[in-house]
Design an enzyme around this catalytic site. Sequence first.
Site, PDB file in Angstrom:
ATOM      1  N   SER A 138       0.852  -1.183   0.000  1.00  0.00           N
ATOM      2  CA  SER A 138       0.000   0.000   0.000  1.00  0.00           C
ATOM      3  C   SER A 138       0.890   1.236   0.000  1.00  0.00           C
ATOM      4  O   SER A 138       1.748   1.380   0.874  1.00  0.00           O
ATOM      5  CB  SER A 138      -0.886  -0.024   1.244  1.00  0.00           C
ATOM      6  N   LYS A 164      -1.295  -0.946  -4.314  1.00  0.00           N
ATOM      7  CA  LYS A 164      -2.459  -0.156  -3.885  1.00  0.00           C
ATOM      8  C   LYS A 164      -1.994   1.286  -3.714  1.00  0.00           C
ATOM      9  O   LYS A 164      -0.979   1.541  -3.067  1.00  0.00           O
ATOM     10  CB  LYS A 164      -2.988  -0.737  -2.577  1.00  0.00           C
ATOM     11  N   LYS A 166      -3.074   5.125  -2.484  1.00  0.00           N
ATOM     12  CA  LYS A 166      -4.032   5.921  -1.715  1.00  0.00           C
ATOM     13  C   LYS A 166      -4.487   7.099  -2.565  1.00  0.00           C
ATOM     14  O   LYS A 166      -3.663   7.760  -3.213  1.00  0.00           O
ATOM     15  CB  LYS A 166      -3.354   6.448  -0.440  1.00  0.00           C
ATOM     16  N   ASP A 191      -7.278   3.102  -2.770  1.00  0.00           N
ATOM     17  CA  ASP A 191      -7.947   3.129  -1.458  1.00  0.00           C
ATOM     18  C   ASP A 191      -8.213   4.584  -1.094  1.00  0.00           C
ATOM     19  O   ASP A 191      -7.282   5.385  -0.983  1.00  0.00           O
ATOM     20  CB  ASP A 191      -7.045   2.462  -0.400  1.00  0.00           C
ATOM     21  N   GLU A 216     -11.150   0.691  -2.869  1.00  0.00           N
ATOM     22  CA  GLU A 216     -11.373   0.378  -1.453  1.00  0.00           C
ATOM     23  C   GLU A 216     -11.987   1.576  -0.737  1.00  0.00           C
ATOM     24  O   GLU A 216     -11.492   2.701  -0.872  1.00  0.00           O
ATOM     25  CB  GLU A 216     -10.019   0.000  -0.825  1.00  0.00           C
ATOM     26  N   ASP A 241     -13.471  -1.675   3.756  1.00  0.00           N
ATOM     27  CA  ASP A 241     -12.493  -1.783   4.846  1.00  0.00           C
ATOM     28  C   ASP A 241     -13.166  -1.233   6.107  1.00  0.00           C
ATOM     29  O   ASP A 241     -13.797  -1.985   6.870  1.00  0.00           O
ATOM     30  CB  ASP A 241     -11.222  -1.004   4.447  1.00  0.00           C
ATOM     31  N   LYS A 265      -9.354  -6.954   8.470  1.00  0.00           N
ATOM     32  CA  LYS A 265      -8.316  -6.560   9.418  1.00  0.00           C
ATOM     33  C   LYS A 265      -8.699  -7.173  10.756  1.00  0.00           C
ATOM     34  O   LYS A 265      -9.812  -6.931  11.253  1.00  0.00           O
ATOM     35  CB  LYS A 265      -8.223  -5.039   9.546  1.00  0.00           C
ATOM     36  N   GLY A 293      -3.799  -4.096   6.399  1.00  0.00           N
ATOM     37  CA  GLY A 293      -2.712  -3.804   7.333  1.00  0.00           C
ATOM     38  C   GLY A 293      -2.977  -2.534   8.114  1.00  0.00           C
ATOM     39  O   GLY A 293      -3.790  -1.697   7.704  1.00  0.00           O
TER      40      GLY A 293
HETATM   41  O1  OSB Z   1      -6.895   1.855   4.871  1.00  0.00           O
HETATM   42  O2  OSB Z   1      -5.804   0.061   4.738  1.00  0.00           O
HETATM   43  C1  OSB Z   1      -5.900   1.214   5.160  1.00  0.00           C
HETATM   44  C2  OSB Z   1      -2.653   2.318   6.839  1.00  0.00           C
HETATM   45  C3  OSB Z   1      -3.145   2.986   7.929  1.00  0.00           C
HETATM   46  C4  OSB Z   1      -4.502   3.091   8.108  1.00  0.00           C
HETATM   47  C5  OSB Z   1      -5.379   2.514   7.178  1.00  0.00           C
HETATM   48  C6  OSB Z   1      -4.885   1.833   6.075  1.00  0.00           C
HETATM   49  C7  OSB Z   1      -3.493   1.761   5.894  1.00  0.00           C
HETATM   50  C8  OSB Z   1      -2.883   1.129   4.728  1.00  0.00           C
HETATM   51  C9  OSB Z   1      -1.505   0.541   4.874  1.00  0.00           C
HETATM   52  O3  OSB Z   1      -3.396   1.092   3.629  1.00  0.00           O
HETATM   53  C10 OSB Z   1      -1.531  -0.851   5.400  1.00  0.00           C
HETATM   54  C11 OSB Z   1      -0.159  -1.370   5.774  1.00  0.00           C
HETATM   55  O4  OSB Z   1       0.757  -1.268   4.940  1.00  0.00           O
HETATM   56  O5  OSB Z   1      -0.016  -1.882   6.893  1.00  0.00           O
HETATM   57 MG    MG Z   2      -8.140   0.748   3.636  1.00  0.00          MG
END
Ligand code: OSB
Ligand code: MG
Length: 371
Positions: A138, A164, A166, A191, A216, A241, A265, A293
Amino acid sequence: MSITIEKVILHKLQMRLKHAFTTSFGTFQDKDFFVVEAIDEKGNIGFGETVAFSSPWYSEETTQTNEHIMKDFLIPLLLKKPIEHPDEVFPRFSSIRKNHMAKSALEGAVWDLYAKRNNMTLAEALGGTKKEIDVGISIGIQPTVKELIEVIGKHVEEGYKRIKVKIKPGWDVDVMREVRNVFPDIPLMVDANSAYTLEDADHLKQLDDLNLMMIEQPLAHDDIFDHAELQRLLKTPICLDESIHSYDDARRAIQLGSAKIINLKIGRVGGLSESVRIHDLCQKNGIEVWCGGMLEAGVGRAHNVALTTLKNFTLPGDTASSSRYWEQDIIDPEVTVTNGIIQVPEKPGIGYDINRQVLEALTVEKTVFNN
Ligand code: OSB
Ligand code: MG
């Protein structure tokens, strides 16, 4: 044979991410959290990790609420009487509303302990069968598109199985078009972390041309209704999520057609037992799942690896290598990724040892609870 938890130790840690991580709702640089250590009457030790952040941006829980809820409510319930199986832990906590991340950290420690007592891996204890798991990565919001493309290129080269990205309003369709032009064939997804509303549907519809695996959590963190409407308007599968906190949330979202994919999660749904139930429900209904994550340290990462060995984790998750996040992780060996694959460890429990030296060095507070 019943398990008596004799002692719980909360290690409060402070760790600094190698690289700041930016989402539509804020930037993370430091992570403080708890490593939960549970010890049984035979001296077996299990580990769990809280995944909340210090600010309530992703959900309402924080490191401090995790501490309050564990200390004042959950740990006394856990120590009160023995358990036969870790599946009893989440129901044991049912008099306490929500606070899933606090519950999950304790339950995770009990699962690790249970697996070790039975001389099996946590993956086996959960019913997982995969010996290796595919993982993606991500990538946070970057200062420029050029930097984003560089970062993506680096991780594609490392072999991550999907990328992924953001997104947020002002950093979405145009950015993703450029990314797609440079990387026409990579498995790619976005996401939004709840940055949009249904009024943005026409704008988001432009993403349909980019062959994304999924989008996402485009809409509100607590919505499953509008997502169903949006899914009817989009070709791109929606993945939920933030909106999925429980088995019943998943059941309702599936019935409404709010998502075709669910990001699981462990902390968000209250632990491993609930994760397995949701996994099974999704499998029955043809909904694919993958493991999300929370920028975890090694203990949380190890739990994610074990969960991902279940069959219906058909899509690469966000569990990247320890070294992507930390100068030094708290487990030995660290989680490593080769060509986008993690080899599932074969030692009992979470399968990674705790690096006590690193743990101590990063600990800012330690509290012991005795039965
Ligand atoms: O939305 O999945 C998410 C990180 C912090 C809070 C929310 C998210 C995320 C990530 C990274 O997308 C996940 C990771 O690399 O652990
Ligand atoms: Mg997410």
